[in-house]
Design a protein around this motif. Structure first.
Motif, PDB file in Angstrom:
ATOM      1  N   ASN A 199       0.837  -1.203   0.000  1.00 15.09           N
ATOM      2  CA  ASN A 199       0.000   0.000   0.000  1.00 15.09           C
ATOM      3  C   ASN A 199       0.871   1.252   0.000  1.00 15.09           C
ATOM      4  N   CYS A 200       0.320   2.318  -0.546  1.00 18.24           N
ATOM      5  CA  CYS A 200       1.016   3.605  -0.565  1.00 18.24           C
ATOM      6  C   CYS A 200       1.286   4.060   0.866  1.00 18.24           C
ATOM      7  N   ILE A 201       2.504   4.475   1.145  1.00 23.07           N
ATOM      8  CA  ILE A 201       2.828   4.934   2.495  1.00 23.07           C
ATOM      9  C   ILE A 201       2.864   6.464   2.570  1.00 23.07           C
ATOM     10  N   ARG A 202       2.404   7.098   1.512  1.00 22.07           N
ATOM     11  CA  ARG A 202       2.295   8.565   1.447  1.00 22.07           C
ATOM     12  C   ARG A 202       3.623   9.266   1.733  1.00 22.07           C
ATOM     13  N   CYS A 203       4.675   8.715   1.178  1.00 21.50           N
ATOM     14  CA  CYS A 203       5.988   9.315   1.401  1.00 21.50           C
ATOM     15  C   CYS A 203       6.201  10.544   0.529  1.00 21.50           C
ATOM     16  N   GLY A 204       5.448  10.640  -0.572  1.00 19.28           N
ATOM     17  CA  GLY A 204       5.550  11.810  -1.452  1.00 19.28           C
ATOM     18  C   GLY A 204       6.747  11.792  -2.394  1.00 19.28           C
ATOM     19  N   ARG A 205       7.489  10.704  -2.420  1.00 22.60           N
ATOM     20  CA  ARG A 205       8.668  10.682  -3.307  1.00 22.60           C
ATOM     21  C   ARG A 205       8.265  10.831  -4.773  1.00 22.60           C
ATOM     22  N   CYS A 206       7.163  10.172  -5.133  1.00 22.60           N
ATOM     23  CA  CYS A 206       6.740  10.226  -6.537  1.00 22.60           C
ATOM     24  C   CYS A 206       6.409  11.668  -6.942  1.00 22.60           C
ATOM     25  N   ILE A 207       5.879  12.439  -6.007  1.00 20.06           N
ATOM     26  CA  ILE A 207       5.532  13.839  -6.315  1.00 20.06           C
ATOM     27  C   ILE A 207       6.826  14.647  -6.487  1.00 20.06           C
ATOM     28  N   PRO A 266       1.536  11.707  -8.899  1.00 23.64           N
ATOM     29  CA  PRO A 266       1.391  10.321  -9.357  1.00 23.64           C
ATOM     30  C   PRO A 266       0.658   9.435  -8.354  1.00 23.64           C
ATOM     31  N   ASN A 267       0.810   9.716  -7.062  1.00 20.23           N
ATOM     32  CA  ASN A 267       0.136   8.892  -6.044  1.00 20.23           C
ATOM     33  C   ASN A 267      -1.378   8.969  -6.205  1.00 20.23           C
ATOM     34  N   MET A 268      -1.908  10.173  -6.404  1.00 18.22           N
ATOM     35  CA  MET A 268      -3.359  10.341  -6.545  1.00 18.22           C
ATOM     36  C   MET A 268      -3.849   9.754  -7.878  1.00 18.22           C
ATOM     37  N   VAL A 288      11.033   5.416  -8.082  1.00 21.48           N
ATOM     38  CA  VAL A 288      11.355   5.747  -6.682  1.00 21.48           C
ATOM     39  C   VAL A 288      10.342   5.201  -5.679  1.00 21.48           C
ATOM     40  N   CYS A 289       9.232   4.672  -6.152  1.00 20.99           N
ATOM     41  CA  CYS A 289       8.161   4.284  -5.222  1.00 20.99           C
ATOM     42  C   CYS A 289       8.589   3.104  -4.326  1.00 20.99           C
ATOM     43  N   PRO A 290       8.682   3.302  -3.020  1.00 23.75           N
ATOM     44  CA  PRO A 290       9.116   2.211  -2.150  1.00 23.75           C
ATOM     45  C   PRO A 290       8.048   1.121  -2.014  1.00 23.75           C
ATOM     46  N   ALA A 291       6.789   1.460  -2.342  1.00 23.36           N
ATOM     47  CA  ALA A 291       5.711   0.473  -2.239  1.00 23.36           C
ATOM     48  C   ALA A 291       5.572  -0.351  -3.525  1.00 23.36           C
ATOM     49  N   LYS A 292       6.434  -0.075  -4.500  1.00 26.53           N
ATOM     50  CA  LYS A 292       6.439  -0.816  -5.775  1.00 26.53           C
ATOM     51  C   LYS A 292       5.079  -0.803  -6.480  1.00 26.53           C
ATOM     52  N   ILE A 293       4.399   0.317  -6.392  1.00 26.94           N
ATOM     53  CA  ILE A 293       3.097   0.438  -7.071  1.00 26.94           C
ATOM     54  C   ILE A 293       3.362   0.679  -8.564  1.00 26.94           C
ATOM     55  N   PRO A 294       2.707  -0.055  -9.454  1.00 32.37           N
ATOM     56  CA  PRO A 294       2.975   0.128 -10.900  1.00 32.37           C
ATOM     57  C   PRO A 294       2.350   1.438 -11.405  1.00 32.37           C
ATOM     58  N   LEU A 295       2.934   2.536 -10.955  1.00 31.91           N
ATOM     59  CA  LEU A 295       2.323   3.845 -11.216  1.00 31.91           C
ATOM     60  C   LEU A 295       2.198   4.162 -12.711  1.00 31.91           C
ATOM     61  N   VAL A 296       3.232   3.829 -13.490  1.00 37.55           N
ATOM     62  CA  VAL A 296       3.158   4.217 -14.912  1.00 37.55           C
ATOM     63  C   VAL A 296       1.998   3.507 -15.605  1.00 37.55           C
TER      64      VAL A 296
END
Ligand code: SF4
Ligand code: SF4
Length: 437
Positions: free
Chosen positions: A361-369, A378-380, A410-418
């Motif tokens: 799950n997203c840990i809301r670290c904000g790195r992607c932003i 990208p998180n939203m 950079v996402c530490p939660a390994k979410i397939p954001l792209v």
């Protein structure tokens, strides 16, 4: 040092940097897709059984955004049938059996650019089927045809080559610096621009020095940029070089700029000054799954299999073969697919490079932003896309995503954001197109 906001620093891995460009073997057969570019497929102008020579037109662009396609070898057209290209476009391909003679179609000529008007330059580029060689494959003659109300004052030659592994543009800057500058002058003349910049990242100081040493026009400059990915994306490059912003959903020409990569500049030069159509390109073959990494000048339509064999073949534990760089490249399902105009590299990765993708799950670290070069969230976008809450996600401007992959990197939660953002971006663009109708 000049740069843009956001971005990441993946390990550069430019192992083939010191490998001069070698001419690849003449292929015995080629498969040439009629759709290698943005826009519409070229229409075939040859039939099965015809004999063709190297450089002969085999597909003609009939639509505004399209490009001509030429035979890259001499031989007999065995068939024209549906096939798959490395950009996963299922379209018509011309299959040619070579006779080994490599006889040139028509005459090569040498001319001076002063002889040609901007219209003649564009026509020559169109005739030669030049598209952007950085990967996007946009037809160059269309790019060099800005609407009358858009004044272009600057041309930027993109020599940043920010993707890890790739070194084909670097080698061109070292080995073909004069040709790149001739290409720049031709492009400037075609669009009426006054200034020319060659943008090079600071991890290639010898390329920057080499180009500086042959600069002749006082309005042209080499700009050295901080090494960062995705420096080579057009909007980021324009921001880094000129500090100009291209507005949302607009093009570089809206900021008074045309961007072409180094390989495209050489292709433009060859088309205009020597009448040479785009039948070959330099590609980087590299990665831990390859026996001998190389920079190769390869005929369009050569199979990945033939190219890899020329580099000693694949090792046993190959996990993935990618066309292009590791950040924006496309994984391939077969080696029996052809090199096309947009093939900048063939990479082979081994099993031990396979990432552990345990999505959390997203840990809301904000790195992607923080790394998003387009200032998106990208998180939203990822969240709303995964929940199919499209209208909520549309408020976060997915149409501006350039699919650079920095957020996923950079996402530490390994979410397939792209992948998630690509989906919602597609839906948003669909909606925007419908609204225009
Ligand atoms: S949201 Fe798009 S533009 Fe921003 S970092 Fe992710 S892939 Fe790149
Ligand atoms: S980087 Fe990943 S974990 Fe961190 S905020 Fe973005 S989506 Fe969430």
């Amino acid at each position: 040092m000049q740069t843009f906001r956001g971005g990441v620093h993946p390990p550069q891995s430019k192992y083939t940097k010191d490998k001069p460009v070698e001419k690849a073997r003449l292929p015995k057969k080629v498969v040439i897709p009629l759709h290698q570019h943005a826009g519409c497929q070229a229409e075939p102008v040859v039939s099965a059984g015809d004999m063709v020579k190297t450089g002969q037109k085999i597909g003609e662009s009939k639509a505004f955004i399209s490009a001509n396609v030429h035979s890259s070898i001499t031989g007999r057209i065995e068939s024209i049938k549906k096939g798959v290209s490395p950009i996963m476009r299922d379209g018509w391909c011309v299959n040619i059996e070579g006779d080994g003679t490599d006889e040139w179609f028509g005459s090569k000529e040498t001319a001076d650019v002063g002889k040609f008007s901007p219209e003649e330059i564009r026509q020559k580029i169109k005739d030669a089927g030049i598209v952007g060689l950085g990967g996007a494959g946009f037809p160059t003659h269309v790019k060099l045809c800005p609407p009358c109300d858009k004044k272009i004052d600057t041309v930027i030659i993109n020599g940043s080559e920010c993707e890890p592994y790739l070194t084909c543009d670097y080698r061109l800057m070292i080995e073909k610096s004069n040709e790149i500058l001739e290409g720049l002058e031709i492009i400037k003349k075609a669009v009426g621009a006054e200034y020319g910049y060659i943008a090079v990242e600071d991890n290639k100081p010898d390329a920057a020095e080499k180009i500086k040493s042959v600069l002749k026009n006082k309005n042209d400059k080499v700009i050295v940029l901080k090494t960062k990915y995705p420096q080579g994306a057009e909007k980021q490059l324009i921001k880094a070089v000129l500090n100009r912003e291209v507005p949302s959903c607009k093009l570089p020409l809206d900021a008074g700029v045309v961007v072409d990569n180094a390989g495209t500049a050489v292709a433009v030069r060859n088309a205009v000054l020597e009448n040479i159509p785009l039948i070959e390109r330099v590609i980087t073959v590299c990665g831990s799954g390859i026996s001998t990494g190389k920079n190769l000048l390869v005929r369009i339509g050569t199979s990945f299999r033939d190219v890899l064999e020329e580099c000693g073949g694949l090792k046993k534990d190959v996990w993935k073969v990618i066309m292009g760089g590791p950040m924006m490249g496309l994984s391939q399902f077969s080696l029996d697919i052809p090199v096309i105009k947009g093939t900048s590299g063939i990479l082979a990765m081994t099993l031990d490079e396979r990432p552990v993708l345990q999505e959390r799950n997203c840990i809301r670290c904000g790195r992607c932003i923080g790394v998003c070069p387009m200032s998106l969230m990208p998180n939203m976008l990822g969240l709303y896309s995964s929940r199919f809450m499209l209208e909520d996600g549309f408020k976060y401007n997915p149409q501006d995503c350039i699919e650079c992959g920095s957020c996923a990197y950079v996402c530490p939660a390994k979410i397939p954001l792209v992948q998630l953002i690509r989906f919602i971006k597609g839906k948003k663009l669909e909606q925007m197109r419908k609204c225009k109708i």
